[in-house]
Design an enzyme around this catalytic site. Structure first.
Site, PDB file in Angstrom:
ATOM      1  CB  CYS A  15      -0.117 -25.413 -84.300  1.00  0.00           C
ATOM      2  SG  CYS A  15      -0.167 -25.537 -82.511  1.00  0.00           S
ATOM      3  CB  CYS A  89      -1.470 -21.758 -88.234  1.00  0.00           C
ATOM      4  SG  CYS A  89       0.241 -21.584 -88.716  1.00  0.00           S
ATOM      5  CB  CYS A  93       3.567 -18.116 -90.474  1.00  0.00           C
ATOM      6  SG  CYS A  93       5.185 -18.141 -89.722  1.00  0.00           S
TER       7      CYS A  93
END
Length: 144
Positions: A15, A89, A93
């Protein structure tokens, strides 16, 4: 998800601040799956400390996350994980072929009191239980 015999699956929770949702998810997975799963958590922009309301909400269910610290998301953490679960998020990633990516849409507990964090904690538990059933179900003990 195909697993090598004797190899436990690994999960990375991500997150933004690694101070609430991902910490609670990692704690639930560790608590519920024990040593059947390798657990990591990280943040794309880690906070200075764990969200006190998340610490309190988890303590209410007997899980202590007070000693955890927010960690920065690294390429290695993603590379070493079988399943990467993001929680608000976005696209921060890194993506590697052969990994499984899930996005759990959960309210952000940042700045919320424990009353607002409890339903998030409980929703995370439900999601983690489903994940465990899929990647690391309990196997009946067998004797040779």
């Amino acid at each position: 998800m195909p697993e090598s015999p004797g190899r436990k699956p690994s999960v990375l929770f991500v997150c933004v601040h690694n101070a609430g949702r991902s910490q609670m998810a990692a704690a639930w997975l560790t608590h519920l799956a024990g040593d059947r799963v390798e657990v990591r958590s990280a943040g794309s922009d880690p906070g200075d400390q764990i969200n006190p309301a998340a610490v309190e909400a988890m303590a209410e269910v007997g899980i202590d996350i007070s000693q955890e610290t927010p960690k920065i998301l690294t390429v290695d953490a993603v590379r070493e994980s079988d399943v990467c679960i993001t929680m608000g998020c976005g696209d921060t990633c890194p993506v590697f072929p052969g990994k499984r990516y899930l996005d759990w849409r959960l309210d952000d507990p940042a700045g919320q009191g424990v009353g607002a964090v409890r339903p998030i904690r409980d929703e995370i538990k439900t999601l983690v239980e489903g994940l465990i059933a899929e990647i690391a179900p309990s196997k009946p003990e067998t004797t040779a």
